[in-house]
Design a protein around this motif. Structure first.
Motif, short mmCIF file in Angstrom:
data_model
loop_
_atom_site.label_atom_id
_atom_site.label_comp_id
_atom_site.label_asym_id
_atom_site.label_seq_id
_atom_site.Cartn_x
_atom_site.Cartn_y
_atom_site.Cartn_z
N GLY A 1 0.81 -1.22 0.00
CA GLY A 1 0.00 0.00 0.00
C GLY A 1 0.84 1.27 0.00
O GLY A 1 0.31 2.37 -0.18
N ASP A 2 2.13 1.14 0.19
CA ASP A 2 3.03 2.29 0.22
C ASP A 2 3.45 2.63 -1.22
O ASP A 2 3.53 1.74 -2.05
CB ASP A 2 4.26 1.88 1.03
CG ASP A 2 5.23 3.03 1.22
OD1 ASP A 2 4.83 4.18 1.01
OD2 ASP A 2 6.39 2.74 1.58
N GLN A 3 3.66 3.89 -1.53
CA GLN A 3 4.25 4.22 -2.83
C GLN A 3 5.01 5.53 -2.75
O GLN A 3 4.93 6.24 -1.75
CB GLN A 3 3.19 4.22 -3.93
CG GLN A 3 2.33 5.43 -4.02
CD GLN A 3 1.29 5.27 -5.13
OE1 GLN A 3 0.11 5.36 -4.87
NE2 GLN A 3 1.71 5.05 -6.36
N LEU A 4 5.76 5.84 -3.82
CA LEU A 4 6.56 7.06 -3.80
C LEU A 4 5.65 8.27 -3.92
O LEU A 4 4.72 8.28 -4.74
CB LEU A 4 7.54 7.06 -4.99
CG LEU A 4 8.63 5.99 -4.99
CD1 LEU A 4 9.35 5.95 -6.34
CD2 LEU A 4 9.65 6.25 -3.89
N SER A 5 5.91 9.31 -3.13
CA SER A 5 5.15 10.54 -3.26
C SER A 5 5.67 11.27 -4.51
O SER A 5 6.71 10.93 -5.06
CB SER A 5 5.34 11.42 -2.03
OG SER A 5 6.67 11.92 -2.03
N GLU A 6 4.95 12.30 -4.90
CA GLU A 6 5.36 13.06 -6.09
C GLU A 6 6.77 13.65 -5.91
O GLU A 6 7.61 13.60 -6.80
CB GLU A 6 4.34 14.18 -6.30
CG GLU A 6 4.64 15.04 -7.47
CD GLU A 6 3.48 15.05 -8.45
OE1 GLU A 6 2.58 14.18 -8.35
OE2 GLU A 6 3.49 15.94 -9.32
N GLU A 7 7.03 14.17 -4.73
CA GLU A 7 8.35 14.77 -4.46
C GLU A 7 9.44 13.70 -4.52
O GLU A 7 10.51 13.89 -5.08
CB GLU A 7 8.35 15.44 -3.08
CG GLU A 7 9.59 16.27 -2.85
CD GLU A 7 9.67 16.85 -1.45
OE1 GLU A 7 9.60 16.06 -0.48
OE2 GLU A 7 9.81 18.08 -1.33
N GLU A 8 9.14 12.53 -3.94
CA GLU A 8 10.12 11.44 -3.95
C GLU A 8 10.40 10.94 -5.37
O GLU A 8 11.52 10.60 -5.72
CB GLU A 8 9.63 10.28 -3.08
CG GLU A 8 9.68 10.59 -1.59
CD GLU A 8 8.91 9.58 -0.75
OE1 GLU A 8 9.11 9.58 0.47
OE2 GLU A 8 8.11 8.80 -1.31
N LEU A 9 9.32 10.94 -6.18
CA LEU A 9 9.49 10.52 -7.58
C LEU A 9 10.41 11.46 -8.34
O LEU A 9 11.33 11.04 -9.03
CB LEU A 9 8.12 10.55 -8.27
CG LEU A 9 7.36 9.25 -8.35
CD1 LEU A 9 5.95 9.53 -8.84
CD2 LEU A 9 8.04 8.29 -9.29
N LEU A 10 10.15 12.74 -8.16
CA LEU A 10 10.97 13.76 -8.82
C LEU A 10 12.42 13.61 -8.41
O LEU A 10 13.33 13.59 -9.24
CB LEU A 10 10.51 15.15 -8.37
CG LEU A 10 9.44 15.83 -9.17
CD1 LEU A 10 9.05 17.14 -8.51
CD2 LEU A 10 9.98 16.10 -10.57
N ALA A 11 12.63 13.50 -7.10
CA ALA A 11 14.00 13.43 -6.59
C ALA A 11 14.68 12.14 -7.06
O ALA A 11 15.88 12.14 -7.37
CB ALA A 11 13.99 13.49 -5.06
N MET A 12 13.91 11.07 -7.15
CA MET A 12 14.47 9.79 -7.59
C MET A 12 14.95 9.87 -9.03
O MET A 12 16.07 9.46 -9.36
CB MET A 12 13.40 8.70 -7.44
CG MET A 12 13.86 7.34 -7.85
SD MET A 12 15.21 6.80 -6.79
CE MET A 12 16.17 5.84 -7.94
#
Ligand code: HEM
Length: 400
Positions: free
Chosen positions: A214-225
């Motif tokens: 149920g966990d996933q990357l947030s928008e900010e985490e996606l960008l940073a990744m």
């Protein structure tokens, strides 16, 4: 200011200083070129131990506050900093697990035909009747085009993507850098929306949809990744290819040996990584409590810089360390780091390098340096040449 300053002379040739420090002061205070006081670790065993020590932390907010307190200006937008190379457990564990779901061995191996195509098309464009700068013609465009393929960036956007990322990896701390990073953030934000609506079979889509309980990357985490993948996968691979070619040119016996048996390529790539490590020092860590390394106790709240390039030239670990030897039984070099932050892209980097060296050595019967005196980039973090001007003699193709 500490006696040891990691200045321009150090950037051109760090090895004499490293050899002296490993002998006389293996854990020592030093000052970076931008004036930051750090503790520098140079011996192999100490470096390996330090990289795996959880008391040497990376949390970006605390590190940034420490750097600002030491007079270092803010450079990067906060939204691009929330990536795993700037995190400690449990955040790091969570981010790495989610990304590991998208960056699989299968996805890397599936890139092989694309990398071969990209490499061939770059080499097709080289005009061997004149001098060629291998970096701008080949080593630089190769990894960024591969990352576009990995992330599924549409062909029509390659030029703008490439121009933003080139600016970001080459011009940190400038106004152009700010403009490029804003351009990239806007573009990636749009792409996240697009990949959410129409996911493809690419890693970016897999990151957008990666879930774990149920966990996933947030928008900010996606960008940073995505930003981390760009920077970590680009500059480093450029240096692996160019430093490897340069090392072979300085060791003609090794060049001849490799040409005679391309089966040695995987081992040769490991030796290039050890001998001229593309990442000279690991990214900053700080002591979250007092930490003893070797005979030295580093107080809490100090910045620690672990030298990968020095550890990889430590004669206690690698006999005759200043000799390039592609037959060396390798294992354990530190070029991809060690511990929980061990390079996530190592399989991709190895694959790209193997294809690059195979293509270069089979396409060109002779590869020669135009100039013996080459300039290294004025960087503490990266070990890479500014240019690598070569004369290339194409292999004679038997048309009979
Ligand atoms: C020759 C090429 C490469 C070298 C020498 C290299 C080196 C490294 C090193 C030394 C670290 C650890 C830094 C530290 O602990 O301070 C690292 C981490 C990382 N690298 Fe690479 N890298 C290369 C290519 C790539 C590629 C192609 C990618 C992806 C496309 C990549 C993605 C990453 C990521 C995501 C991390 C952070 C891992 C974490 O924090 O858990 N690298 N790399």
């Amino acid at each position: 200011m500490h006696g040891i300053v990691l200045d321009g002379v150090f950037a051109q040739d760090p090895y004499p200083l490293y050899a002296r420090l490993r002998r006389e002061a293996p854990v020592t205070q030093a000052t970076t070129a931008t004036g930051t006081p750090v503790w520098l670790v140079t011996r192999y065993e100490d470096a390996r131990t330090a990289l795996a020590d959880p008391r040497l932390a990376k949390d970006a907010h605390r590190l940034r506050a420490m750097l600002e307190a030491r007079g270092n200006p803010r450079t990067l937008d906060e939204s691009l900093m929330a990536h795993m190379l700037n995190s400690d457990p449990p955040d790091h564990t969570r981010l790495r697990r989610l990304v590991g779901k998208a960056f699989t061995a299968r996805r890397v191996e599936a890139l092989r035909p694309s990398i071969e195509r990209i490499s061939a098309s770059l080499l097709d464009r080289i005009d061997p009747t004149s001098e060629v700068d291998l970096i701008s013609a080949y080593a630089f465009p190769l990894p960024i085009t591969v990352i576009c393929a990995l992330l599924g960036i549409p062909d029509a956007d390659h030029d703008s993507f490439r121009s933003w990322s080139n600016t970001i990896v080459t011009n940190s701390e400038t106004e152009e850098f700010q403009i490029a990073s804003a351009g990239l953030v806007n573009y990636l934000t749009e792409q996240i929306e697009r990949k959410r609506r129409e996911p493809g079979d690419d890693m970016f889509s897999a990151l957008v949809t990666a879930r774990d309980d149920g966990d996933q990357l947030s928008e900010e985490e996606l960008l940073a990744m995505v930003f981390l993948l760009l920077v970590a996968g680009h500059e480093t691979t450029v240096n692996l290819v160019a430093n490897g070619v340069w090392s072979l040119l300085r060791h003609p016996d090794q060049m001849a040996r490799l040409r005679g048996d391309l089966g040695l390529l995987p081992n040769a790539v490991e030796e290039f990584l050890r001998f001229e490590s593309p990442v000279n020092v690991a990214t900053f860590r700080f002591t979250s409590e007092p930490v003893r390394i070797g005979d030295v106790e580093i107080p809490e709240g100090e910045i620690v810089m672990v030298s990968l390039g020095s550890g990889n030239r430590d004669g206690d670990r690698f006999p005759d360390p200043d000799q390039l030897d592609i037959d060396r039984g390798l294992g354990g070099h530190l070029a991809f780091g060690h511990g929980i932050h061990y390079c996530l892209g190592a399989p991709l980097a190895r694959l790209e390098a193997e294809i690059a060296f195979r293509d270069l050595l089979t396409r060109f019967d002779r590869i020669e340096l135009v100039d013996e005196e080459l300039e290294w980039r004025n960087s503490q973090l990266m070990r890479g040449l500014v240019q690598l001007p070569l004369r290339l003699t194409p292999a004679v193709v038997d048309v009979a």
